[in-house]
Design a protein around this motif. Structure first.
Motif, PDB file in Angstrom:
ATOM      1  N   VAL A   3      47.833  28.058  50.166  1.00 58.77           N
ATOM      2  CA  VAL A   3      48.023  27.306  51.412  1.00 58.77           C
ATOM      3  C   VAL A   3      48.674  28.186  52.482  1.00 58.77           C
ATOM      4  O   VAL A   3      49.118  27.685  53.518  1.00 58.77           O
ATOM      5  CB  VAL A   3      48.838  26.003  51.181  1.00 58.77           C
ATOM      6  N   CYS A   4      48.714  29.499  52.208  1.00 54.62           N
ATOM      7  CA  CYS A   4      49.224  30.495  53.156  1.00 54.62           C
ATOM      8  C   CYS A   4      50.651  30.196  53.604  1.00 54.62           C
ATOM      9  O   CYS A   4      51.014  30.412  54.761  1.00 54.62           O
ATOM     10  CB  CYS A   4      48.288  30.632  54.358  1.00 54.62           C
ATOM     11  N   SER A   5      51.452  29.700  52.686  1.00 51.43           N
ATOM     12  CA  SER A   5      52.856  29.418  52.961  1.00 51.43           C
ATOM     13  C   SER A   5      53.681  30.589  52.453  1.00 51.43           C
ATOM     14  O   SER A   5      53.886  30.734  51.249  1.00 51.43           O
ATOM     15  CB  SER A   5      53.280  28.120  52.267  1.00 51.43           C
ATOM     16  N   PHE A   6      54.148  31.425  53.374  1.00 48.24           N
ATOM     17  CA  PHE A   6      54.871  32.633  52.994  1.00 48.24           C
ATOM     18  C   PHE A   6      56.382  32.452  53.032  1.00 48.24           C
ATOM     19  O   PHE A   6      57.122  33.358  52.680  1.00 48.24           O
ATOM     20  CB  PHE A   6      54.457  33.806  53.886  1.00 48.24           C
ATOM     21  N   ASP A   7      56.832  31.274  53.475  1.00 49.06           N
ATOM     22  CA  ASP A   7      58.259  30.990  53.513  1.00 49.06           C
ATOM     23  C   ASP A   7      58.816  30.942  52.089  1.00 49.06           C
ATOM     24  O   ASP A   7      58.382  30.134  51.289  1.00 49.06           O
ATOM     25  CB  ASP A   7      58.487  29.627  54.183  1.00 49.06           C
ATOM     26  N   GLY A   8      59.727  31.808  51.774  1.00 49.12           N
ATOM     27  CA  GLY A   8      60.321  31.844  50.443  1.00 49.12           C
ATOM     28  C   GLY A   8      59.493  32.579  49.410  1.00 49.12           C
ATOM     29  O   GLY A   8      59.881  32.676  48.255  1.00 49.12           O
ATOM     30  N   LEU A   9      58.349  33.109  49.823  1.00 48.71           N
ATOM     31  CA  LEU A   9      57.461  33.792  48.879  1.00 48.71           C
ATOM     32  C   LEU A   9      58.126  35.042  48.294  1.00 48.71           C
ATOM     33  O   LEU A   9      58.083  35.258  47.084  1.00 48.71           O
ATOM     34  CB  LEU A   9      56.149  34.151  49.566  1.00 48.71           C
ATOM     35  N   ALA A  10      58.747  35.833  49.133  1.00 45.30           N
ATOM     36  CA  ALA A  10      59.419  37.046  48.649  1.00 45.30           C
ATOM     37  C   ALA A  10      60.504  36.693  47.643  1.00 45.30           C
ATOM     38  O   ALA A  10      60.652  37.361  46.617  1.00 45.30           O
ATOM     39  CB  ALA A  10      60.002  37.841  49.819  1.00 45.30           C
ATOM     40  N   GLY A  30      54.814  30.413  39.318  1.00 40.36           N
ATOM     41  CA  GLY A  30      54.084  29.176  39.623  1.00 40.36           C
ATOM     42  C   GLY A  30      54.267  28.783  41.082  1.00 40.36           C
ATOM     43  O   GLY A  30      53.323  28.322  41.735  1.00 40.36           O
ATOM     44  N   ASN A  31      55.481  28.992  41.613  1.00 36.58           N
ATOM     45  CA  ASN A  31      55.722  28.720  43.037  1.00 36.58           C
ATOM     46  C   ASN A  31      54.875  29.635  43.914  1.00 36.58           C
ATOM     47  O   ASN A  31      54.336  29.206  44.939  1.00 36.58           O
ATOM     48  CB  ASN A  31      57.199  28.904  43.386  1.00 36.58           C
ATOM     49  N   VAL A  56      40.277  31.654  49.391  1.00 35.87           N
ATOM     50  CA  VAL A  56      41.417  31.615  50.297  1.00 35.87           C
ATOM     51  C   VAL A  56      41.463  32.867  51.147  1.00 35.87           C
ATOM     52  O   VAL A  56      41.253  33.981  50.672  1.00 35.87           O
ATOM     53  CB  VAL A  56      42.729  31.489  49.492  1.00 35.87           C
ATOM     54  N   GLY A  57      41.721  32.662  52.391  1.00 36.74           N
ATOM     55  CA  GLY A  57      41.975  33.749  53.323  1.00 36.74           C
ATOM     56  C   GLY A  57      43.071  33.279  54.258  1.00 36.74           C
ATOM     57  O   GLY A  57      42.960  32.211  54.840  1.00 36.74           O
ATOM     58  N   CYS A  58      44.119  34.035  54.354  1.00 38.14           N
ATOM     59  CA  CYS A  58      45.238  33.611  55.190  1.00 38.14           C
ATOM     60  C   CYS A  58      45.157  34.282  56.558  1.00 38.14           C
ATOM     61  O   CYS A  58      44.829  35.466  56.649  1.00 38.14           O
ATOM     62  CB  CYS A  58      46.558  33.960  54.511  1.00 38.14           C
ATOM     63  N   PRO A  59      45.463  33.529  57.601  1.00 40.11           N
ATOM     64  CA  PRO A  59      45.446  34.100  58.955  1.00 40.11           C
ATOM     65  C   PRO A  59      46.376  35.322  59.032  1.00 40.11           C
ATOM     66  O   PRO A  59      47.505  35.281  58.562  1.00 40.11           O
ATOM     67  CB  PRO A  59      45.986  32.966  59.834  1.00 40.11           C
ATOM     68  N   GLY A  60      45.859  36.387  59.568  1.00 37.52           N
ATOM     69  CA  GLY A  60      46.652  37.599  59.727  1.00 37.52           C
ATOM     70  C   GLY A  60      46.723  38.483  58.506  1.00 37.52           C
ATOM     71  O   GLY A  60      47.270  39.586  58.565  1.00 37.52           O
ATOM     72  N   PHE A 106      51.186  41.250  52.848  1.00 36.83           N
ATOM     73  CA  PHE A 106      51.235  40.178  53.847  1.00 36.83           C
ATOM     74  C   PHE A 106      52.372  40.390  54.842  1.00 36.83           C
ATOM     75  O   PHE A 106      52.492  39.674  55.809  1.00 36.83           O
ATOM     76  CB  PHE A 106      51.488  38.820  53.180  1.00 36.83           C
ATOM     77  N   GLY A 107      53.239  41.330  54.543  1.00 36.44           N
ATOM     78  CA  GLY A 107      54.386  41.570  55.415  1.00 36.44           C
ATOM     79  C   GLY A 107      55.606  40.749  55.025  1.00 36.44           C
ATOM     80  O   GLY A 107      56.512  40.588  55.836  1.00 36.44           O
TER      81      GLY A 107
END
Length: 186
Positions: free
Chosen positions: A131-138, A123-124, A26-30, A184-185
């Motif tokens: 899938v490089c979904s950072f929404d709600g990651l923090a 787990g989330n 996996v490599g996420c854009p940015g 990731f910011g």
């Protein structure tokens, strides 16, 4: 009581195993790329956390080469989940000790509940990172950490709890995972 936490843990570990198999490349854009040393230095402000970072990322192939930090974040989150599983198993075993005081039993029951929630939060993270979904990651990182701290706050009040050291290790690993996620910011 023993069956439900074990089933939840098995389900989470099954999802993690599938995620891990797909996440190695996996490599996420940015997402920045850096060596393990650079990532640990950038993410960690203390020697203790730097040491936790280096230990958590010890299996990264060619650690002196630059890698996308997504892989580091995944490795740290997998480490948290594995450590949480061992601590939850220990808490469940402690509950079978007939000589527990009411405070001890209550603390360990609360720890099992907190660890179940923490495992779900991490787990989330493991679902979202590949899938490089950072929404709600923090929020997931923070929720997992708060759940661990809830258990820590309960066992610290007990006289010489055998669980306390394990909870501290889990907390440090969760903090590290969050710090690496911040690369990731988020």
């Amino acid at each position: 009581m023993d069956t439900i936490p074990r089933l939840v843990r098995l389900l989470v570990l099954a999802v993690v195993s599938l995620t891990v198999a797909a996440a190695d490349d996996v490599g996420c854009p940015g997402a920045p790329s850096m060596s393990v040393e650079a990532a640990c230095r950038k993410a960690c402000g203390t020697q203790l956390m730097y040491d936790v970072c280096r230990d958590s990322l010890r299996d990264v192939p060619d650690p002196s080469a630059s890698h996308d930090v997504t892989g580091y974040a995944l490795a740290a989150a997998r480490g948290v989940l594995a450590s949480e599983g061992a601590t939850m198993d220990a808490a469940i075993q402690l509950l079978f000790n007939a000589s527990l005081s009411g405070d001890e039993k209550s603390a360990y029951v609360e720890c099992v509940e907190s660890y179940t929630a923490a495992e779900e939060a991490i787990g989330n993270v493991l679902d979202d990172l590949p899938v490089c979904s950072f929404d709600g990651l923090a929020a997931d990182y923070k929720n997992g950490l708060l759940d661990l701290e809830n258990c820590r706050d309960r066992v610290i009040r007990l006289p010489a709890s055998p669980l306390y050291a394990m909870v501290l290790v889990d907390r440090n690993k969760a903090v590290l995972a969050f710090f690496l996620g911040q690369l990731f910011g988020i």
